[in-house]
Design an enzyme around this catalytic site. Sequence first.
Site, PDB file in Angstrom:
ATOM      1  N   CYS A  81      57.945  44.729  39.209  1.00 15.10           N
ATOM      2  CA  CYS A  81      59.050  43.906  39.711  1.00 15.10           C
ATOM      3  C   CYS A  81      60.142  44.780  40.326  1.00 15.10           C
ATOM      4  CB  CYS A  81      59.663  43.112  38.555  1.00 15.10           C
ATOM      5  SG  CYS A  81      58.497  42.110  37.672  1.00 15.10           S
ATOM      6  N   ARG A 102      56.737  47.474  46.436  1.00 11.90           N
ATOM      7  CA  ARG A 102      56.355  47.567  45.015  1.00 11.90           C
ATOM      8  C   ARG A 102      55.365  46.478  44.634  1.00 11.90           C
ATOM      9  NH1 ARG A 102      60.478  50.266  41.924  1.00 11.90           N
ATOM     10  NH2 ARG A 102      60.252  48.882  40.143  1.00 11.90           N
ATOM     11  N   TRP A 142      56.447  40.832  39.949  1.00 15.83           N
ATOM     12  CA  TRP A 142      55.020  41.192  39.860  1.00 15.83           C
ATOM     13  C   TRP A 142      54.599  40.629  38.514  1.00 15.83           C
ATOM     14  CZ3 TRP A 142      50.875  43.338  42.277  1.00 15.83           C
ATOM     15  CH2 TRP A 142      49.841  43.783  41.485  1.00 15.83           C
ATOM     16  N   ASN A 185      62.935  43.885  35.146  1.00 18.56           N
ATOM     17  CA  ASN A 185      61.727  44.636  35.473  1.00 18.56           C
ATOM     18  C   ASN A 185      61.306  45.353  34.196  1.00 18.56           C
ATOM     19  OD1 ASN A 185      59.643  46.129  36.551  1.00 18.56           O
ATOM     20  ND2 ASN A 185      60.987  47.805  37.179  1.00 18.56           N
ATOM     21  N   GLY A 186      60.071  45.118  33.750  1.00 19.61           N
ATOM     22  CA  GLY A 186      59.575  45.778  32.535  1.00 19.61           C
ATOM     23  C   GLY A 186      58.769  44.796  31.706  1.00 19.61           C
ATOM     24  N   GLU A 197      33.744  59.621  38.713  1.00 20.98           N
ATOM     25  CA  GLU A 197      35.076  59.302  39.254  1.00 20.98           C
ATOM     26  C   GLU A 197      35.642  60.498  40.001  1.00 20.98           C
ATOM     27  OE1 GLU A 197      36.464  56.732  39.870  1.00 20.98           O
ATOM     28  OE2 GLU A 197      38.562  57.248  40.233  1.00 20.98           O
ATOM     29  N   LYS A 233      36.743  60.204  43.987  1.00 23.24           N
ATOM     30  CA  LYS A 233      38.103  60.552  44.428  1.00 23.24           C
ATOM     31  C   LYS A 233      38.049  61.548  45.582  1.00 23.24           C
ATOM     32  CE  LYS A 233      40.674  57.931  42.828  1.00 23.24           C
ATOM     33  NZ  LYS A 233      39.604  57.050  42.687  1.00 23.24           N
ATOM     34  N   GLU A 251      36.515  59.805  48.820  1.00 22.83           N
ATOM     35  CA  GLU A 251      37.230  58.723  49.508  1.00 22.83           C
ATOM     36  C   GLU A 251      38.529  59.187  50.156  1.00 22.83           C
ATOM     37  OE1 GLU A 251      38.422  55.378  47.114  1.00 22.83           O
ATOM     38  OE2 GLU A 251      38.748  56.600  45.358  1.00 22.83           O
ATOM     39  N   HIS A 310      15.680  68.552  38.086  1.00 14.90           N
ATOM     40  CA  HIS A 310      14.603  67.685  38.587  1.00 14.90           C
ATOM     41  C   HIS A 310      14.733  67.456  40.088  1.00 14.90           C
ATOM     42  CE1 HIS A 310      13.208  66.943  34.538  1.00 14.90           C
ATOM     43  NE2 HIS A 310      14.469  66.848  34.195  1.00 14.90           N
ATOM     44  N   LYS A 312      41.910  48.312  50.132  1.00  8.51           N
ATOM     45  CA  LYS A 312      42.336  48.377  48.733  1.00  8.51           C
ATOM     46  C   LYS A 312      41.541  47.377  47.892  1.00  8.51           C
ATOM     47  CE  LYS A 312      44.537  49.606  45.120  1.00  8.51           C
ATOM     48  NZ  LYS A 312      44.105  50.879  44.482  1.00  8.51           N
TER      49      LYS A 312
HETATM   50  C1  AGP Z   1      38.619  53.457  43.921  1.00 11.10           C
HETATM   51  O1  AGP Z   1      39.509  54.522  44.220  1.00 11.10           O
HETATM   52  C2  AGP Z   1      38.362  52.586  45.120  1.00 11.10           C
HETATM   53  N1  AGP Z   1      39.571  52.098  45.662  1.00 11.10           N
HETATM   54  C3  AGP Z   1      37.304  51.517  44.854  1.00 11.10           C
HETATM   55  O2  AGP Z   1      36.151  52.155  44.379  1.00 11.10           O
HETATM   56  C4  AGP Z   1      37.686  50.435  43.828  1.00 11.10           C
HETATM   57  O3  AGP Z   1      37.721  50.986  42.535  1.00 11.10           O
HETATM   58  C5  AGP Z   1      36.612  49.337  43.889  1.00 11.10           C
HETATM   59  O4  AGP Z   1      36.612  48.791  45.204  1.00 11.10           O
HETATM   60  C6  AGP Z   1      36.854  48.202  42.872  1.00 11.10           C
HETATM   61  O5  AGP Z   1      38.040  47.559  43.179  1.00 11.10           O
HETATM   62  P1  AGP Z   1      38.662  46.546  42.087  1.00 11.10           P
HETATM   63  O6  AGP Z   1      38.948  47.366  40.868  1.00 11.10           O
HETATM   64  O7  AGP Z   1      39.904  45.988  42.723  1.00 11.10           O
HETATM   65  O8  AGP Z   1      37.621  45.485  41.820  1.00 11.10           O
END
Ligand code: AGP
Length: 608
Positions: free
Chosen positions: A2, A27, A75, A101-102, A481, A485, A488, A504, A603
Amino acid sequence: MCGIVGYIGESQAAPILLDGLSKLEYRGYDSAGIAVYDGENIRVQKAVGRLKVLSELTHDGATMPGISGIGHTRWATHGAPSNDNAHPHYNQTETIAVVHNGIIENYLKLRKRLEQKEYQFLSETDTEVVAHLLDYYYKGDPVETITKIMHRVEGSYALGIIFKDHPGKVYAVRKDSPLIVGHGKDGNLIASDVPAVLKYTREVYFIQNEEIAVLTKENIGFYNVDGEEIQKESTTIDWDINAAEKGGYEHFMLKEMYEQPRTVRDTLNPRIKDNKIVIEELGMSDEEIQAIRKIHIVACGSAYHTGVTAKYIFEGMARIPVEVDLASEFRYRNPILGEEELVIIISQSGETADSLAALREAKAKGAKTLGIVNVVGSSIAREADKVMYTWAGPEIAVATTKAYSAQLVAEYLLAVKFAQVRGKITEEEVGGFLKDLQKLPEQIEMLLGNQEKIQHFANRYIAAKDVFFVGRGIDYAISMEGSLKLKEISYIHSEAYAAGELKHGTISLIEEGTLVAAVVTQEELYKKTISNIVELRSRGAFVLAVTNAGNQEIEKAADYVLYIPQTNKYFTNSLAIIPLQLFSYYVSVGKGCDVDKPRNLAKSVTVE
Ligand code: AGP
């Protein structure tokens, strides 16, 4: 999260409040509202949706005359987006208005107490509890009233408050949520963040925890939690507006990485009461938890990676069989499901098309469904039988960090709860787990302090073409992960591999100087992974190891070692991922990539 604003001065307040809120839109929010004292009453106008809706409703503030007021972009955390849940919130007689906010962690207990005193609630929010609590303690002195609620409210807050019978003042107080005060030439302002005030002033006071600010047109007074006046120095802000939105960080991703201690704390603390795990939103009795025959964890991307980690923890700790699926696979493989199965859908956005489809498939087959979601009121949150929110606040960077970390701790809590209910761990062991979990925020904070060392190392790999991440067990999940990172945000090809599987075939790809990041946090697997490291180095790899403090034998095996503090073996993912996030971030920055908005990515992937 928020955003709050407030103003008192010579000008009309409403346009300034709306302008300030527009500078906080980054935000993330789902509704907004303003409250203005019009000379007689406190008038409130709220609207769900974009700020534009509120501006149109109030003709850019023209329909709300007055020289003092507060405003809010919400939010949602407690209660879905709605007019009733939007801030500002009134007390019953509408003589007090508050924005917040919180997260008020003990709001349910306070709400019950106030309802017993005949207080009526209009919303589901924790903030409305504050409005009525202020009313309950108010005897004519706002500062004294504010100090009283500070002693009773638990959790995080930045509050903006106006009192009808103190029209020439705006009040603000904070604990753990950000709050600044701006001293302008024709008035004074409060805000959650610097961007909201920069148009009016660069002279800013950063409010510290449990400090109260009292603004009049000309002056600003500061008080401590005992109501005693204190002196504060102002700071002159030299950021531009763009940098200010990132809180002075160069990218949202870096800002969000540094928010991880807070998001882990915000996701953990409300669910740990008197050293017990309380996940009210789970809505499952002990008997129902005991009756679960199998868990399916279904997600995409980083969310999926947290599910791979969670599999090891549920199976290791609670001895429940767990199957982890990519949502895009799960939805088409005609999964065998029934009412004794629990399907957990993990999703930051709550709108990922494959994950939403997987949820619908699970429900159609009669399985119980639980969403672990960050966006309140999102499709997955609404359609799952139950939802457990990760209170990470809005995540702006496409590459997830703070939401990923919040997802991990949500899954840890579930696994410990299930293990305890199914009698697989003792009360004493639960206490030990909780102690380790509550240390994670400060340990993450400490690891984030290594950024210079990691930036220096990352600069050596800006030109890398192939990078491998390897590990066994939970370390393999962490490797997934770490690899994603790097891919991407730096566009460098990378692969995560089960360390025991390299021989293998894949080990044929290792050449002189190939970087391999080996994650080595599972003590019972140290020796196995170290032997893989030796194999890799004998073929020319440069091995970066991420391992637990105290694991000296790794020094002989790896070329470069990054240590994480000691924690329970089940929780090492939350720590080992930090140096890997920083590594990827600095490689991306070094390559001049668009860290926050990498090419080809969205996103939230709301299409198949
Ligand atoms: C992760 O850094 C990516 N942005 C992507 O893999 C993301 O985690 C994936 O698209 C899932 O998104 P969600 O958690 O909003 O479902």
